[in-house]
Structures are given as C-alpha cells and as structure tokens.
Enzyme design. Structure first.
Site, PDB file in Angstrom:
ATOM      1  N   LYS A   1       0.814  -1.211   0.000  1.00  0.00           N
ATOM      2  CA  LYS A   1       0.000   0.000   0.000  1.00  0.00           C
ATOM      3  C   LYS A   1       0.851   1.267   0.000  1.00  0.00           C
ATOM      4  O   LYS A   1       0.458   2.284  -0.583  1.00  0.00           O
ATOM      5  CB  LYS A   1      -0.943   0.001   1.207  1.00  0.00           C
ATOM      6  CG  LYS A   1      -2.053  -1.038   1.119  1.00  0.00           C
ATOM      7  CD  LYS A   1      -3.024  -0.913   2.269  1.00  0.00           C
ATOM      8  CE  LYS A   1      -4.171  -1.912   2.134  1.00  0.00           C
ATOM      9  NZ  LYS A   1      -5.166  -1.775   3.220  1.00  0.00           N
TER      10      LYS A   1
ATOM     11  N   LYS B   1      -6.893  -9.423  -7.082  1.00  0.00           N
ATOM     12  CA  LYS B   1      -8.066  -9.441  -6.226  1.00  0.00           C
ATOM     13  C   LYS B   1      -9.117  -8.457  -6.746  1.00  0.00           C
ATOM     14  O   LYS B   1      -8.785  -7.379  -7.234  1.00  0.00           O
ATOM     15  CB  LYS B   1      -7.655  -9.059  -4.790  1.00  0.00           C
ATOM     16  CG  LYS B   1      -8.735  -9.281  -3.748  1.00  0.00           C
ATOM     17  CD  LYS B   1      -8.198  -8.962  -2.366  1.00  0.00           C
ATOM     18  CE  LYS B   1      -9.268  -9.127  -1.301  1.00  0.00           C
ATOM     19  NZ  LYS B   1      -8.773  -8.767   0.040  1.00  0.00           N
TER      20      LYS B   1
ATOM     21  N   LYS C   1     -12.829  -2.331  -6.108  1.00  0.00           N
ATOM     22  CA  LYS C   1     -13.586  -1.234  -6.714  1.00  0.00           C
ATOM     23  C   LYS C   1     -12.661  -0.182  -7.317  1.00  0.00           C
ATOM     24  O   LYS C   1     -13.100   0.639  -8.116  1.00  0.00           O
ATOM     25  CB  LYS C   1     -14.501  -0.580  -5.673  1.00  0.00           C
ATOM     26  CG  LYS C   1     -13.781   0.231  -4.613  1.00  0.00           C
ATOM     27  CD  LYS C   1     -14.743   0.892  -3.656  1.00  0.00           C
ATOM     28  CE  LYS C   1     -14.008   1.758  -2.647  1.00  0.00           C
ATOM     29  NZ  LYS C   1     -13.317   2.888  -3.254  1.00  0.00           N
TER      30      LYS C   1
END
Length: 344
Positions: free
Chosen positions: A115, A207, A210
């Site tokens: 991240k 994965k 959205k």
C-alpha cells in the site's frame, strides 16, 4: 493455554461501493457464523483514516457497510453491530499494544509495503501501524475466532504474537489479579468455503477491487440485473471448455475464479459445479452464473437501497451496538489497566 468462551470478531472497512468479493469473502460468512457463534460485527472506520479520506464520504460509507450487513441477513438484535470509533477502548488498547509489539514484527507486514509503494517515507504512521489497532479491535473483546481472507492471515498472526507477548510479559500480574495463566486468547482464523478470495473479472490473478480502472472488473452489491449480466458476459476467460475435475482449473485463473464464484453463491463446492458444467463452453456457463448472481444479489440490492433512504434506522443500530460493545470492552480495559499497574 487457558480456555476462553468462544466469540467471533469481524471487521470491515467502510471503503464504499461494496462488491461481490466483499460479500462472498466476508459478509456472507458473517451471516452463516451468527447461527453458531456469538458475533461482533464492526465497521472499522478508524482504519479508513490510514489513507486520505473525505469526511462526508466516510460517514456515508460507514452507513453503507452497515446497510449491507443488515441487508445480507445479519441480525443486530442477536449480535453486536457498531462502528469502531464509538468505542474508545479500541484506540486505548492500541497504545498498550504499541508498547508490546516490536518494530521488526511490523516491518515484516507485506500489506504495508504494497500500500505504501516506493515512497514509504511519505506513508502515514497509521498505515504502518494499523495491524496493531487491528489486534486491539480483536482482543479488547477477547475474541477467540476471526474470519479472515488470505491477505489478512499475516495480521492475525501478529495479533497472536502480541497476545502471547502480553501474556508472557505480565504473567505474574495476570495471575495475581485472578485471570489464571493468560489474559488474552490466541485468536484462530476462520477461513471457509470455495471463494475465500474473489478475483477480478478482468484479471484472475488480481483481487477484485472497486479501485480497478475497469468498471467491468467487479460486481457492486448495488448493481442492477442488467449490469450484473453484462459484467459476467464480459468477464475474461480462456478458449478451452470448462474441465470436468478441479485439477483442470490449475493455471487457468479466470476459469477458477468464475467457478469459485458460482460455488460460493450456490453454497456448493467447485467439484459440484464442474460435475454439471464440465465440458461446457463459457458462454453457457456465464449465462447460468449471471442468473444465479442476479437471484442472490437482487434482494440484497433492494434492501440496501431501502436502508440507504432511512439513515435514522441505520444510525440507531450502530448506537445500540456501540452500547453493547462498550459493555464488554470497558471492563476488559479496566482489567488490563490493573494488570499493567495503571492507577484508575
């Protein structure tokens, strides 16, 4: 190890626009677990602050996740449903665990590396440290089981390490205060079913998310029947027909993903699905998958839209849940302070 009463803690970030992966990987399992375990369902809004966020959007998405919980069948009367920030003991215990966890443990967390990207120096302390808050979320209730996807197993291992170190470091005080040989359980993961990790409809190696640039990569829980059918029709596949055995899905990530989705939606195994569709072309299988997805998701969508129009009800569920959560968390935090030698 001491025996603890079974309790399940489940947390979902209010990231908005919940999709099929959230449903099959988490929320559907939560609904099933409430039949057999006392469950705490938490919208972890403090975790949503580890990355830049818009305050109004955070309020909206917190309510959206709560609406999804309720629409999917979670009973707020039989369980505890609340948002994390209403119960201050989560953050209070996180500081205690900051003093227990080791820097080297957190440096090994792969999700932070993913991240934060290349510029880790610019990442927030919260993004680096949120696995410690996750440990506090679980252990403030002395939860024994946590449903986790494959990507969260490392964080649950950290939770167990923190619990074990606390139990070891303060063993004498824990015993002196009448808690036996350990204050915290070592929570176990609950990983069940054929679709523990739902992948993108456009790339079976990634994965479902959205944030994917393609709107056809995920199915939102608020998508209507036409959108669901169109996204499944356009899902990436390979030119071979479906195999008759599960072993035939190896090295075919898109086929494996679609079969797993069908199995999870239909409460069956991949073997069952392939017995019916083995040898079929993807066109026929996709039609059946679209019909099944619409059948399962349409009632959820309708209820989510109804609840979105009634935020007063959703807020009341969260407020009542927070009261029930505090009734567990506060006595536990008091006991932890006594063990630590904090005067209260």
């Amino acid at each position: 190890m001491a025996k603890f009463p079974e309790r399940v803690f489940s947390g979902v970030q209010p990231t908005g626009n919940l999709h099929l992966g959230n449903y099959l990987g988490a929320i559907k399992r939560f609904v099933e677990m409430q039949k057999t375990h006392p469950c705490i369902y938490c919208v972890v809004d403090l975790h949503a602050m580890t990355l830049p966020h818009e305050p109004e959007q955070l309020q909206r998405t917190t309510r959206d996740v709560t609406a999804a919980f309720l629409a999917c069948g979670i009973d707020p009367k039989a369980n505890i449903v609340f948002n994390q920030s209403r119960v201050a003991e989560h953050a209070e215990l996180a500081w205690v665990f900051d003093c227990v966890a080791r820097l080297g443990w957190l440096n090994r967390m792969t999700q932070f590396k993913e991240k934060a990207g290349k510029d880790r120096e610019a990442a927030s302390i919260g993004l680096f440290n949120y696995p410690v808050l996750m440990a506090a979320d679980i252990l403030i209730y002395r939860a024994t089981h946590v449903p986790v996807g494959d990507d969260q197993k490392q964080h649950l291992e950290l939770t167990r390490d923190i619990a074990q170190k606390f139990n070891n470091d303060f063993a004498a005080s824990i015993a002196a205060h009448g808690h036996g040989e350990a204050y915290f359980p070592l929570p176990e993961p609950l990983i069940q079913g054929p679709a523990t990790r739902v992948m993108s409809l456009r790339d079976g190696t990634k994965k479902m998310s959205k944030s994917d640039p393609s709107e056809y990569a995920h199915i939102a829980l608020t998508d209507d029947a036409d959108a669901i059918a169109q996204k499944i029709r356009r899902a990436k596949t390979d030119p071979e027909p479906l195999p008759g055995e599960v072993e035939g899905l190896a090295r075919r990530p898109e086929a494996d993903n679609l079969v797993g989705i069908f199995a999870a939606l239909g409460d069956e195994t991949k073997e069952d699905v392939l017995k019916r569709f083995g040898g079929s072309q993807f066109s026929a299988f996709k039609t059946a998958l679209a019909d099944l997805a619409i059948e399962k998701l349409a009632p959820i969508r309708a209820e989510m839209l109804r609840l979105a129009a009634d935020p007063v009800f959703t807020d009341a569920v969260l407020a009542e849940g927070a009261e029930k959560a505090r009734a567990i968390a506060r006595p536990n935090m008091d006991a932890i302070k006594d063990i630590l030698g904090l005067v209260r």
